[in-house]
Scaffold this motif. Structure first.
Motif, PDB file in Angstrom:
ATOM      1  N   PRO B 317       0.797  -1.229   0.000  1.00 50.17           N
ATOM      2  CA  PRO B 317       0.000   0.000   0.000  1.00 50.17           C
ATOM      3  C   PRO B 317       0.832   1.284   0.000  1.00 50.17           C
ATOM      4  CG  PRO B 317      -0.196  -1.177   2.101  1.00 50.17           C
ATOM      5  CD  PRO B 317       0.495  -2.095   1.148  1.00 50.17           C
ATOM      6  N   LEU B 318       2.074   1.221   0.423  1.00 49.61           N
ATOM      7  CA  LEU B 318       2.890   2.440   0.396  1.00 49.61           C
ATOM      8  C   LEU B 318       3.589   2.643  -0.945  1.00 49.61           C
ATOM      9  CD1 LEU B 318       4.411   2.676   3.988  1.00 49.61           C
ATOM     10  CD2 LEU B 318       2.461   3.901   3.010  1.00 49.61           C
ATOM     11  N   ASP B 319       3.476   1.661  -1.837  1.00 48.71           N
ATOM     12  CA  ASP B 319       4.032   1.850  -3.181  1.00 48.71           C
ATOM     13  C   ASP B 319       3.034   2.689  -3.976  1.00 48.71           C
ATOM     14  OD1 ASP B 319       4.734   1.577  -5.891  1.00 48.71           O
ATOM     15  OD2 ASP B 319       5.841  -0.265  -5.418  1.00 48.71           O
ATOM     16  N   PRO B 320       3.463   3.851  -4.486  1.00 49.03           N
ATOM     17  CA  PRO B 320       2.506   4.738  -5.168  1.00 49.03           C
ATOM     18  C   PRO B 320       1.826   4.091  -6.368  1.00 49.03           C
ATOM     19  CG  PRO B 320       4.632   5.826  -4.834  1.00 49.03           C
ATOM     20  CD  PRO B 320       4.820   4.404  -4.431  1.00 49.03           C
ATOM     21  N   ALA B 321       2.439   3.071  -6.931  1.00 43.97           N
ATOM     22  CA  ALA B 321       1.835   2.422  -8.101  1.00 43.97           C
ATOM     23  C   ALA B 321       0.660   1.533  -7.720  1.00 43.97           C
ATOM     24  CB  ALA B 321       2.897   1.590  -8.838  1.00 43.97           C
ATOM     25  N   THR B 322       0.536   1.194  -6.441  1.00 52.04           N
ATOM     26  CA  THR B 322      -0.469   0.218  -6.002  1.00 52.04           C
ATOM     27  C   THR B 322      -1.872   0.806  -6.022  1.00 52.04           C
ATOM     28  OG1 THR B 322       1.119  -0.938  -4.620  1.00 52.04           O
ATOM     29  CG2 THR B 322      -1.206  -1.181  -4.017  1.00 52.04           C
ATOM     30  N   THR B 323      -2.815   0.031  -6.545  1.00 50.62           N
ATOM     31  CA  THR B 323      -4.233   0.404  -6.457  1.00 50.62           C
ATOM     32  C   THR B 323      -5.034  -0.629  -5.669  1.00 50.62           C
ATOM     33  OG1 THR B 323      -4.818  -0.772  -8.495  1.00 50.62           O
ATOM     34  CG2 THR B 323      -4.157   1.554  -8.711  1.00 50.62           C
ATOM     35  N   PHE B 324      -4.364  -1.712  -5.278  1.00 53.93           N
ATOM     36  CA  PHE B 324      -5.083  -2.836  -4.669  1.00 53.93           C
ATOM     37  C   PHE B 324      -4.147  -3.477  -3.644  1.00 53.93           C
ATOM     38  CE2 PHE B 324      -7.657  -6.624  -4.557  1.00 53.93           C
ATOM     39  CZ  PHE B 324      -8.909  -6.226  -5.018  1.00 53.93           C
ATOM     40  N   GLY B 325      -4.547  -3.440  -2.369  1.00 50.93           N
ATOM     41  CA  GLY B 325      -3.647  -3.879  -1.311  1.00 50.93           C
ATOM     42  C   GLY B 325      -3.777  -5.357  -0.980  1.00 50.93           C
ATOM     43  N   PRO B 326      -2.973  -5.800  -0.008  1.00 51.62           N
ATOM     44  CA  PRO B 326      -2.966  -7.211   0.383  1.00 51.62           C
ATOM     45  C   PRO B 326      -4.132  -7.543   1.334  1.00 51.62           C
ATOM     46  CG  PRO B 326      -1.432  -5.990   1.742  1.00 51.62           C
ATOM     47  CD  PRO B 326      -1.988  -5.000   0.756  1.00 51.62           C
TER      48      PRO B 326
END
Lengths: 482, 486
Positions: B317-326
């Motif tokens: 979630p802290l990766d700016p590219a992420t739109t969908f978390g674990p």
């Protein structure tokens, strides 16, 4: 009075239904008399009753509110009309006086009408709207409600559950109390005739029947009036499928006299509040707190009143105090009386025996006032549910309130004083569901509008009033995004 | 490692507890330990409840206006945390929950709204009602119920805690909050800060697992257990609460049906529909758990949904590219993997979509791709269970009456949603659904809904409700006073 025992069955689909073994029900005022042979619903009978209620639910839920309420009002009239036919048999099963039973049925009819009125004013959805959306909060019926009723005021306590349940659109299965099933069943039979078959069902039985009812997966909610121990069992059972519960349980209701209490008013009202139904009702005055200066006068007047009581069979003319309803409670009270007498208090019995020849054949005991008693005495700190009333003399009102609030029961309470503002201030400091000022019960307005119930271990939820009606519906909130 | 913080229990302003700690790990990178958390034992639970009992007696005597002001001040602080974004507590909650920064920021804002809304509801709900005739007066007063045990889940810990915190405190109760074992950090730090606004002992925080919840449910001086979580724990709480005749209020799981009607606008409504199911990777109680789509538009809707999901980037979630978390925790992750395997074994067509942000890190976190189940059969486990994750069964229908029957054929009854531009048709259908809540055209509350919708479920989705005046009532006991004039 000897007569053939009544054969009492269940009521399923508006017809008498057999099911389960029969047990004898004896007159608590004359144990030689078998009043009835009462069928005890087994699991299969309970299942039939619940399925009947479940089958009737959709049609009844979808019946217009106005029609539901009209039927309730007509059924209330039927209760009143049927009263005279049942007050004697009620006396023989419960030990309560015919006049008490007649008043109870009249009050039960008023409860039915009140609930119909409340339904008409409080079931409309709440609606909100702004530029983006609308919100509608609808009040929807929940399904089959199990109403488990005690013996001490069965008609009122049944109608506090049945009438709001039906007004909202639910259907019910009533379980009567083993020591007071006849009058209630007869009244419910007449009452049920105003509704489609299955809307009201009645099963007779004890703990096993109640347990089968509570455990039934098609029961949505359990409404119980009775004792804490049974309520604990019901709640544990209900936890298994997260049924909603509401409980109206016992109390240890204090009557607190303030220094300006008017004894002319207070004495007869406290005596009625403590000894009506031989002290066997949930919000009876269970203990009296009196300022030291008022104590001699209060005790003298209460004792004089006590001496006018006539104890005997409820069908004997002139009797004002009946027997104890059942052996369990009678034995408990006899034991309590022994312990109290042995503890060095002043034990003031009063009244006369109306039927000396019956005395040992029924659950009779002389009513008593207990004075010179320690505030921490068992009689003061527990619910006696019988005609033995402790009077505690106090010097410090704050200590009285602290000691009352330290207890785990909190049903009713009363405060007595002529300065109503001061009395209200005291009332507001008591941890209780209800406080009566200058009386030991509800006014007519109070019957209609007071949420009835207790805090802490005196219950969960409320009955009567629009709040009590609210226990019988679920909320369905709808949010439309424009 | 010495730089891993230790989180203790917060009791009357003191940090307490000496028991062996448990670890909180980053669900997006399980090798990272976020905190060592010291659980409360029975003695510490008792200490927390006793502190709350003492504080509650005083707090109840503070005028409502003053209590309301303190809760409003708390709302401002919560909103200030939202404004700080990843520079404040949002970051801690993102790391422990695995939820996206945007989701958690919104959660803090939602929590601030919930606090303010509950205060507004209290102005109405706490006012005594007085009815009078010639012979008597009836006063219906609402008193604080006493000490409240607030047991909070991991999936939206801040807002779900504040939904208990705000009504409890404005009503005059004191709180013992039990944090969720996989997300205790943000709640604790937030509450320890907010506690400055209240007398010591009004807010207490304890950590731990089921036994801590059990100790709270059993404590004789706790008067209400307000729990958000799963049905199994709720049953245990209610059975324990029975011994001391406690009130309970439960907000539990759902198997929320979404019903698309034939006037659904694929062009404009797909993103909202998908958020209703896949926000927080599907980990929220009123997420869409099963979707009913009419046959005539099924293929087009399904394809649009698949396209939407396929654009998702799954990652930390802290990766700016992420739109969908674990997924938040291993147990839930394992359940979802098992559900997928069982659904495939049952012959269902499961389609995984989206792409990993960082394939090299995929195995280090609880990552999974979102899944659509095409033409799911009504009896499939993925349809009838609460999956609580990104696995959405999409059912094709021909007959709306049959859909209503199917939607209602469940022990759950939390939320539900209807998707149509026809308001009248939508509301008429909503009335036929057995649920505590029905949303139309967005699977969430509007601003008005947050204030006025009682939030909760029917059947086995809960007991009682949160929010609005009804929710506030759960934290009160009625004291009815009947004054006889003569």
């Amino acid at each position: 009075m000897a007569s053939e025992p009544i054969l009492l069955d269940h009521l399923i689909d508006n017809a008498a239904a057999e099911g389960g073994p029969r047990i004898e029900l004896r007159d608590p005022g004359n144990l030689d008399e078998v009043v009835a042979l009462v069928a005890q619903a087994d699991t299969a009978t309970v299942d039939r009753a619940v399925r009947s209620a479940h089958a009737a639910f959709p049609l009844w839920r979808d019946t217009p509110l106005a029609e539901r309420c009209a039927r309730l009002r007509a059924a209330a009239d039927t209760l009143v009309a049927a009263a005279d036919e049942v007050i004697a048999v009620m006396a023989r099963e419960s030990g309560m006086l015919p006049g008490t039973n007649k008043a109870e049925i009249g009050m039960a009819a008023a409860i039915v009408r009140d609930n119909a009125d409340h339904a008409e004013t409080s079931l409309a959805p709440a609606c909100f709207e702004d530029a983006d959306s609308t919100v509608e909060v609808e009040k929807v019926a929940v399904g089959v409600i199990a109403a488990i009723v005690p013996w001490n005021a069965p008609v009122i306590l049944a109608m506090r559950k049945v009438s709001p349940a039906l007004a909202v659109g639910n259907t019910v299965v009533v379980k009567t109390a083993p020591t007071a099933p006849i009058g209630l069943t007869r009244l419910l039979q007449a009452f049920a005739a105003h509704f489609p078959a299955g809307v009201i069902n009645v099963v007779q039985g004890g703990g096993e029947t109640g347990s089968a009812l509570v455990a039934h997966p098609l029961v949505a909610r359990v409404s119980f009036t009775g004792g804490l121990k049974v309520a604990q069992i019901i709640m544990k059972q209900a936890a298994a499928d997260l049924k909603r519960v509401s409980f109206e349980l016992g109390g240890n209701d204090p009557a607190i006299l303030l220094p300006d209490a008017d004894l002319d008013k207070a004495v007869p009202r406290i005596m009625g509040g403590a000894f009506r139904r031989a002290g066997q009702f949930c919000f009876a005055v269970k203990r009296v707190y009196v300022p030291r200066a008022l104590a001699p006068e209060l005790i003298a007047r209460m004792k004089a009143d006590l001496d006018t009581f006539v104890v005997g069979h409820p069908l004997t003319a002139g009797v004002t105090v009946g027997p104890i309803n059942n052996k369990g409670q009678f034995d408990y009270l006899l034991g309590l009386r022994e312990r109290v007498r042995a503890s060095g208090v002043t034990y003031l019995e009063g009244g006369t025996q109306a039927d000396p020849q019956l005395w040992d054949k029924g659950y009779y005991m002389m009513p008593a006032l207990v004075t010179d008693i320690d505030p921490e005495h068992e009689l003061v700190t527990t619910e006696q549910f019988g005609p033995i009333l402790p009077i505690v003399v106090y010097d410090d009102l704050d200590a009285v309130i602290d000691s009352i609030n330290a207890g785990e029961l909190g049903l009713g309470s009363s405060v007595w004083g002529e300065d109503l503002d001061a009395a209200l201030d005291v009332a507001r400091r008591i941890e209780a569901g209800m406080t009566f000022i200058n009386n030991a019960g509800t006014s007519r307005l109070g019957q209609r509008y007071m949420p009835f119930g207790g805090v802490k271990r005196s219950g969960i939820g409320r009955e009567s009033s629009p709040v009590g009606l609210g226990e019988h519906f679920a909320l369905h909130a709808m949010n439309y995004h424009k | 490692m010495s730089d891993i913080p230790t989180l203790r229990n917060f009791v009357a302003g003191q940090w307490l507890g000496e028991a062996a700690p448990f670890e909180v790990r980053d669900p997006g990178h399980r090798d990272t330990i976020l905190a060592h958390v010291v659980p409360a034992d029975a003695a510490l639970v008792d200490q927390a409840v006793s502190a709350a009992v003492k504080a509650q007696k005083l707090w109840a005597c503070v005028p409502v206006a003053e209590r309301a002001a303190a809760v409003l001040a708390a709302a401002d602080r919560i909103e200030a945390e939202a404004d700080k974004g990843l520079d404040g507590l949002v970051r801690e909650v993102v790391l422990e929950t695995g939820m996206l920064p945007g989701e958690i920021t919104l959660e803090f804002r939602g929590a601030a709204f919930a606090a303010r809304d509950n205060v507004e509801a209290a102005q109405v709900a706490l006012e005594p009602e007085v009815i009078e005739d010639e012979s008597s007066i009836v006063r219906i007063e609402r008193r604080p119920i006493g000490v409240v045990a607030a047991i909070v889940p991991w999936n939206a810990p801040i807002v779900l805690m504040i939904r208990k915190f705000a009504p409890a405190l404005v009503a005059g109760c004191a709180l013992v909050v039990k944090t969720p074992p996989t997300a205790p950090i943000g709640i604790t730090k937030l509450l320890a800060g907010l506690a400055e606004l209240f007398p010591a002992g009004v807010i207490n925080v304890v950590h731990g697992f089921g036994e801590v919840g059990a100790a709270l449910s059993a404590h004789p001086l706790v008067r209400l257990v307000s729990f958000t979580g799963g049905g199994v724990a709720a049953r245990a709480i209610m059975a324990t609460a029975a011994d001391t005749m406690k009130n309970v209020q439960f907000e539990l799981g759902g198997n929320d049906a979404a019903i698309v009607l034939d006037d659904f606008d694929i062009e404009t409504q797909i993103p909202m529909l998908m958020a209703g199911a896949f926000h927080r990777s599907g980990q929220f109680c009123f997420a869409i758990k099963r979707l009913y789509v009419p046959d005539a538009i099924y293929d087009r809707v399904f394809d649009a949904m698949a396209a939407y999901l396929d654009a998702q980037k799954i990652g930390h979630p802290l990766d700016p590219a992420t739109t969908f978390g674990p997924i938040n925790n291993k147990a839930q992750f394992d359940f979802l993997q098992g559900l997928i395997a069982r659904s495939r074994a049952a012959g269902a067509e499961l389609i995984e979509l989206g792409t990993p942000v960082d394939p090299a890190q995929w195995e280090t976190g609880n990552y999974m791709k979102p899944v659509l189940v095409r033409d799911a059969a009504p009896g499939l486990e993925a349809v009838t269970c609460e999956q609580f994750g990104p696995v959405l069964p999409v059912l094709r229908y021909h007959d709306l009456d049959a859909v209503v029957a199917q939607a209602n054929r469940t022990e759950y009854g939390l939320g539900s949603s209807i998707w149509t531009r026809d308001e009248g048709r939508g509301k008429a259908l909503a009335r036929r659904l057995e649920a505590g809540m029905t949303f139309i055209n967005k699977n969430a509350q509007s601003r008005l809904g947050r204030r006025h919708m009682p939030f909760g479920g029917i059947k086995q989705s809960g007991i009682g409700t949160e929010n609005a005046e009804y929710g506030l009532y759960e934290f009160t006991e009625i004291h009815a006073i009947n004054i006889h004039k003569a």
